[in-house]
Motif scaffolding. Sequence first.
Motif, short mmCIF file in Angstrom:
data_model
loop_
_atom_site.label_atom_id
_atom_site.label_comp_id
_atom_site.label_asym_id
_atom_site.label_seq_id
_atom_site.Cartn_x
_atom_site.Cartn_y
_atom_site.Cartn_z
N LEU A 214 0.83 -1.21 0.00
CA LEU A 214 0.00 0.00 0.00
C LEU A 214 0.86 1.26 0.00
N TYR A 215 1.94 1.24 0.78
CA TYR A 215 2.83 2.40 0.80
C TYR A 215 3.58 2.54 -0.54
N GLU A 216 3.94 1.40 -1.14
CA GLU A 216 4.61 1.46 -2.44
C GLU A 216 3.69 2.03 -3.50
N ALA A 217 2.43 1.61 -3.49
CA ALA A 217 1.47 2.15 -4.46
C ALA A 217 1.23 3.63 -4.23
N ALA A 218 1.19 4.05 -2.96
CA ALA A 218 1.00 5.47 -2.66
C ALA A 218 2.18 6.30 -3.14
N GLY A 224 3.06 11.77 -0.63
CA GLY A 224 4.18 11.96 0.28
C GLY A 224 4.00 11.22 1.59
N ARG A 225 4.95 11.40 2.51
CA ARG A 225 4.89 10.70 3.80
C ARG A 225 3.69 11.13 4.61
N THR A 233 -1.95 5.00 7.08
CA THR A 233 -1.57 4.58 8.43
C THR A 233 -2.69 4.79 9.43
N LEU A 234 -3.18 6.01 9.53
CA LEU A 234 -4.21 6.30 10.53
C LEU A 234 -5.49 5.50 10.32
#
Length: 317
Positions: A214-218, A224-225, A233-234
């Motif tokens: 999911l972070y890689e796709a984002a 951004g972070r 995350t939240l």
Amino acid sequence: MSESAPAGSLASTPRVDRPRAGVVAPVRGRRFDPLPYLLVAPVALFILGLAVVPAVATVVQSFFKVDALDPPTRFDGLGNFRRLLADDAVVASVGNTAFYVVVGVTLSTVLGIAMAVVLQRPFPGRSVVIAVLILPWALPGVVESILWTGIFDANGGLVNSLLATLHLGDGTAVLLGQDRLLTITLIELVQVWQITPLSALLVLAALQLIPAELYEAATIDGCGRWGAFRRITLPLARPGIAVVMVQALVATLNVFDQPYVLNGAASTAASVTMQTYFISFQDLDFGQGYALSLLITIVTLVVSLGIVRAVYRRVEL
């Protein structure tokens, strides 16, 4: 005259009804096995005797006049609750406890999330940092309160020494017991120092369940972070955050060690749990002590349910 089917043909094979795919054949003749229930029974009886029986006794005794200095025990209805509402010390402790809850739950949750995000990705020495992080939570409340007593000491304490070094005071300021707001703030910071490590570990456990894809796709989509934190995350960590807020609520509503060790029996920073102790074991009015304990339990259950309904969301990945 009909011809008989040859031996070994399909006609001579007896028909066997097989269960269809996806259908579990019923088990016939299964006997009741009491062994699992016998193994669980001692633990169940222990929990029943340790938790349920005292809880029922508390509910019943809260409606009775149970005073060692005024026997005998007699039914009093809502008299214990009316006397509690008219007690200035109890009312003041309710305000102190409300402050403990708001500050404690907010700070421990925010700091726990921040620490968990930092520890989410592996780095050299991560296990050592986690081991050191958990030490404040592992210490008993009395021990850590004694440690912080030296830090807040008016004569040579760490805080006063730091203020004197920065020329913000003469190094002899009395930090606890004089100003009510300052006293309860410092005491709650001590409790936050203790409960935040558990909050961080609980949130970290929730973050470990979030797939890295999911972070890689984002990142590929240009997020951004801060965007990934807010949108991935939240939302996906909300079950863990709900648990963190509930455990912080229970800890702050029942705070006793920190205010009692740091500030003694003074009403400046007394909590509701301290008042339960004073009423029950100093005034020997166990009826009011039972009633106050029942009120604390009800408030804890209601507020915990509200937090779960407001924060918790089921996550399906």
